[in-house]
Design a protein around this motif. Structure first.
Motif, PDB file in Angstrom:
ATOM      1  N   TYR A 115       0.693  -1.424   0.170  1.00 39.26           N
ATOM      2  CA  TYR A 115       0.173  -0.305  -0.107  1.00 39.26           C
ATOM      3  C   TYR A 115       1.323   1.351   0.181  1.00 39.26           C
ATOM      4  N   VAL A 116       1.906   0.918   0.876  1.00 40.64           N
ATOM      5  CA  VAL A 116       2.551   2.772   1.063  1.00 40.64           C
ATOM      6  C   VAL A 116       3.491   2.851  -0.154  1.00 40.64           C
ATOM      7  N   LEU A 117       4.171   1.960  -0.815  1.00 35.04           N
ATOM      8  CA  LEU A 117       4.165   1.912  -2.536  1.00 35.04           C
ATOM      9  C   LEU A 117       3.488   2.258  -3.460  1.00 35.04           C
ATOM     10  N   ASP A 118       2.089   1.767  -3.374  1.00 30.96           N
ATOM     11  CA  ASP A 118       1.517   2.533  -4.515  1.00 30.96           C
ATOM     12  C   ASP A 118       0.855   3.785  -4.225  1.00 30.96           C
ATOM     13  N   PHE A 119       1.144   4.142  -2.890  1.00 31.92           N
ATOM     14  CA  PHE A 119       0.361   5.860  -3.114  1.00 31.92           C
ATOM     15  C   PHE A 119       1.638   7.009  -2.926  1.00 31.92           C
ATOM     16  N   THR A 120       2.365   5.700  -2.625  1.00 34.79           N
ATOM     17  CA  THR A 120       3.736   6.664  -2.700  1.00 34.79           C
ATOM     18  C   THR A 120       4.112   7.163  -4.662  1.00 34.79           C
ATOM     19  N   LYS A 121       4.015   6.217  -5.152  1.00 29.88           N
ATOM     20  CA  LYS A 121       3.662   5.806  -6.672  1.00 29.88           C
ATOM     21  C   LYS A 121       3.022   7.343  -6.800  1.00 29.88           C
ATOM     22  N   GLY A 122       1.171   6.769  -7.073  1.00 30.86           N
ATOM     23  CA  GLY A 122       0.133   7.488  -7.076  1.00 30.86           C
ATOM     24  C   GLY A 122       0.084   8.869  -6.441  1.00 30.86           C
ATOM     25  N   GLY A 123       0.587   9.006  -5.043  1.00 29.17           N
ATOM     26  CA  GLY A 123       0.491  10.792  -4.399  1.00 29.17           C
ATOM     27  C   GLY A 123      -1.206  10.440  -3.481  1.00 29.17           C
ATOM     28  N   MET A 124      -1.307  11.201  -2.670  1.00 32.76           N
ATOM     29  CA  MET A 124      -2.677  11.335  -2.068  1.00 32.76           C
ATOM     30  C   MET A 124      -3.856  12.398  -2.334  1.00 32.76           C
ATOM     31  N   ASN A 125      -3.204  12.814  -3.430  1.00 27.74           N
ATOM     32  CA  ASN A 125      -4.589  14.297  -4.261  1.00 27.74           C
ATOM     33  C   ASN A 125      -6.051  13.892  -5.208  1.00 27.74           C
ATOM     34  N   GLY A 126      -5.986  12.491  -4.959  1.00 25.52           N
ATOM     35  CA  GLY A 126      -7.300  11.846  -5.994  1.00 25.52           C
ATOM     36  C   GLY A 126      -7.561  10.839  -4.725  1.00 25.52           C
ATOM     37  N   PRO A 127      -7.015  10.341  -4.033  1.00 19.77           N
ATOM     38  CA  PRO A 127      -7.598   9.366  -3.263  1.00 19.77           C
ATOM     39  C   PRO A 127      -8.349  10.845  -1.731  1.00 19.77           C
ATOM     40  N   LEU A 128      -7.766  11.545  -1.613  1.00 20.57           N
ATOM     41  CA  LEU A 128      -8.247  12.641  -0.383  1.00 20.57           C
ATOM     42  C   LEU A 128      -8.970  13.681  -1.789  1.00 20.57           C
ATOM     43  N   SER A 129      -9.434  13.995  -2.722  1.00 21.56           N
ATOM     44  CA  SER A 129      -9.912  14.469  -3.135  1.00 21.56           C
ATOM     45  C   SER A 129     -11.747  14.385  -3.322  1.00 21.56           C
TER      46      SER A 129
END
Length: 333
Positions: free
Chosen positions: A234-248
């Motif tokens: 999970y950490v790797l995937d969110f490091t790659k993709g960032g958190m802007n989309g999920p938090l939006s």
């Protein structure tokens, strides 16, 4: 299990995995929508059993996650926009009607899809998120319940970088094991870690930002419902993709209100709905769960005693069984 990308007419690309029989050979198609902060593989315990039971199972990376597109503007993540995307995706896959299965924010989108595109869904499964009908009056989530205080921090743009800077702390806290069933593969490493499990909370206003802004370097994660190896993924995937989309997703409350307030939306009385929730989920208190019945006529409710928010992980076999029984009521006999 096959992997695909599908580009919609609005330019959004959705990634999904697809398993099980196709066309006339399938008993039906289940489209699985994950929540926050999850990935398509949050359904990994359910996909193959449902496919083996004769259903085609499609699990998306929701917009903003994984290999799906990640628009910068919050408006792309309004539930109406997401539902319109999903309807387009079904068109591309030549699926006229499906069963939607959603957990957390995926459940919220599934409920809204039943409002905006009722002809495209013939059964609905919502997990951990009850139905909140459209309202003429806008209310902040924290005004609805203090348990939703964390929404305000997630809605603040500053949360994106703060969470990205402490992803391991953030994710280990959110995937905290329920008090009934700590993860057997990841027991507390010390009494301090077990105390952290009991004390760490992020739900009330101010709590999660305090944790993200803490300068303590000796944070011991609580016992989790996922393993250390899964946490690393999970950490790797969110490091790659960032958190802007999920938090939006949390930055669309007022947009959703404006889209819905004059649209005369309601759940069809003919739509069969299964609602599954854990009784120890603080974001799904019994009053809200029970209130769903006053708005949804054709409703089946499954209470999982002593289970928290991560129902897919905490009770994977129960989710498989209850969904299959809902799809084929004769199987209960």
């Amino acid at each position: 299990m096959k992997e695909y990308n599908q580009v919609l007419t609005n330019g959004h690309t959705y990634y999904f995995v697809d398993e099980g029989p196709r066309g006339a050979a399938a008993k039906g198609t289940l489209v699985c929508l994950h929540g926050f902060p999850d990935q398509w593989y949050g359904w990994k315990h359910q996909i193959t059993p449902w496919a083996n039971a004769g259903y085609r199972v499609i699990a998306l990376h929701m917009l903003g996650y994984g290999s799906s597109d990640k628009p910068a503007e919050p408006s792309a993540y309004s539930t109406k926009s997401l539902c319109d995307d999903l309807a387009q995706l079904l068109d591309r896959l030549e699926l006229q009607t499906v069963v939607l299965v959603g957990h957390d924010w995926g459940g919220m989108v599934a409920w809204r899809f039943a409002l905006w595109h009722p002809s495209r869904i013939y059964k609905l499964v919502a997990i951990s998120v009850p139905y909140f009908p459209p309202s003429q009056e806008y209310r902040k989530p924290s005004d609805i319940s203090p348990w939703f205080g964390y929404h305000e921090y997630f809605a603040d743009l500053v949360s994106t970088k703060e969470i990205e800077n402490r992803l391991d702390v953030f994710l280990s806290t959110l995937f905290k094991a329920s008090s009934r069933r700590p993860a057997t593969g990841n027991p507390p490493q010390s009494s301090q870690a077990e105390e952290t499990r009991k004390k760490v909370s992020i739900l009330f206003k101010g709590q999660i930002q305090a944790l993200m802004r803490s300068e303590e370097s000796n944070f011991e994660p609580p016992s989790m419902i996922i393993s250390q190896e899964e946490l690393a993924e999970y950490v790797l995937d969110f490091t790659k993709g960032g958190m802007n989309g999920p938090l939006s997703y949390y930055r669309t409350d007022r947009i959703r209100h404006e889209e819905e307030k004059d649209a005369s939306l309601s759940i069809s009385t003919n739509l069969p709905v299964l609602f599954i929730y854990g009784t120890r989920d603080p974001t799904c208190i019994p009053a809200y769960a029970e209130g769903t019945a006053s708005h949804v006529e054709n409703l089946t409710v499954v209470r999982l005693e002593g289970i928290g928010h991560w129902v897919l992980l905490d009770e994977p076999d129960s989710v498989v069984k209850e969904v299959l029984a809902f799809l084929n009521p004769q199987s209960r006999l």
